[in-house]
Structures are given as C-alpha cells and as structure tokens.
Design a protein around this motif. Sequence first.
Motif, mmCIF file in Angstrom:
data_model
loop_
_atom_site.group_PDB
_atom_site.id
_atom_site.type_symbol
_atom_site.label_atom_id
_atom_site.label_comp_id
_atom_site.label_asym_id
_atom_site.label_seq_id
_atom_site.Cartn_x
_atom_site.Cartn_y
_atom_site.Cartn_z
ATOM 1 N N LYS A 20 37.045 40.102 4.972
ATOM 2 C CA LYS A 20 37.543 40.500 3.656
ATOM 3 C C LYS A 20 36.403 40.402 2.648
ATOM 4 C CE LYS A 20 42.342 39.735 4.205
ATOM 5 N NZ LYS A 20 43.451 40.202 3.479
ATOM 6 N N VAL A 21 36.345 41.367 1.761
ATOM 7 C CA VAL A 21 35.301 41.393 0.739
ATOM 8 C C VAL A 21 35.925 41.708 -0.621
ATOM 9 C CG1 VAL A 21 33.451 42.087 2.296
ATOM 10 C CG2 VAL A 21 34.820 43.829 1.170
ATOM 11 N N LYS A 22 35.198 41.350 -1.673
ATOM 12 C CA LYS A 22 35.612 41.714 -3.014
ATOM 13 C C LYS A 22 34.878 42.986 -3.398
ATOM 14 C CE LYS A 22 36.680 37.147 -4.767
ATOM 15 N NZ LYS A 22 36.353 36.137 -5.763
ATOM 16 N N ILE A 23 35.633 43.981 -3.812
ATOM 17 C CA ILE A 23 35.058 45.260 -4.225
ATOM 18 C C ILE A 23 35.261 45.369 -5.727
ATOM 19 C CG2 ILE A 23 35.135 47.755 -3.945
ATOM 20 C CD1 ILE A 23 36.539 47.113 -1.190
ATOM 21 N N GLN A 24 34.155 45.422 -6.450
ATOM 22 C CA GLN A 24 34.236 45.454 -7.904
ATOM 23 C C GLN A 24 34.046 46.877 -8.409
ATOM 24 O OE1 GLN A 24 31.752 42.649 -9.865
ATOM 25 N NE2 GLN A 24 32.284 43.386 -11.900
ATOM 26 N N THR A 68 38.607 44.149 -9.981
ATOM 27 C CA THR A 68 38.094 43.747 -8.673
ATOM 28 C C THR A 68 39.249 43.739 -7.672
ATOM 29 O OG1 THR A 68 36.427 42.354 -9.719
ATOM 30 C CG2 THR A 68 36.888 41.936 -7.410
ATOM 31 N N VAL A 69 38.979 44.213 -6.467
ATOM 32 C CA VAL A 69 39.978 44.280 -5.401
ATOM 33 C C VAL A 69 39.445 43.520 -4.195
ATOM 34 C CG1 VAL A 69 41.223 45.837 -3.854
ATOM 35 C CG2 VAL A 69 40.748 46.534 -6.195
ATOM 36 N N THR A 70 40.296 42.771 -3.539
ATOM 37 C CA THR A 70 39.933 42.121 -2.278
ATOM 38 C C THR A 70 40.593 42.907 -1.147
ATOM 39 O OG1 THR A 70 39.788 39.967 -3.341
ATOM 40 C CG2 THR A 70 40.006 39.991 -0.947
#
Length: 81
Positions: free
Chosen positions: A43-47, A52-54
Amino acid sequence: MTKISDGSARPQRSEIGGIPTRYIGIGVIVILAVWFLFANLDKVKIQFWVFTVTAPLWIALLATLVAGAVLGWLLKGRRGR
C-alpha cells in the motif's frame, strides 16, 4: 522500358509460427506488465494536488498503464491521418 512503381507495394510482414511478430511483442509486454503489477502489492500514499489517497501500488501502476495505452491509441490515430 523502365517500370515505374506507383508506391502501392505493401511491405513484407514477419511472422513466427503463423503469428505476426507485432502480436508476439504486444503479448510479451502485457505479460511483463501484469507480472510487474502483481510484484508490487504494497500500500502506498498517492498525493494529488489537494488530497492524498492510500491504495495498493498495483492499482496506481495499472491506472498509469491504462492512461498511457489510451494516450498512445489516441496519438496513433492522429499520426495515421
């Protein structure tokens, strides 16, 4: 007398086992892309600019792959005209 070509000669298409090499190349790229997607399951954080979305990394990679394919398809249509 010299025969003048009208430029309508079609280029020779290469095949391997009756399958056009273009399809073989596309198949290899698709297999590698799927392998790469499923090798990245963290899982990553997409900014984005505002939020921001995980999400799993494979979803972000798949979205990027689809966006690139759509852009390539759209640009190919413009070049053929």
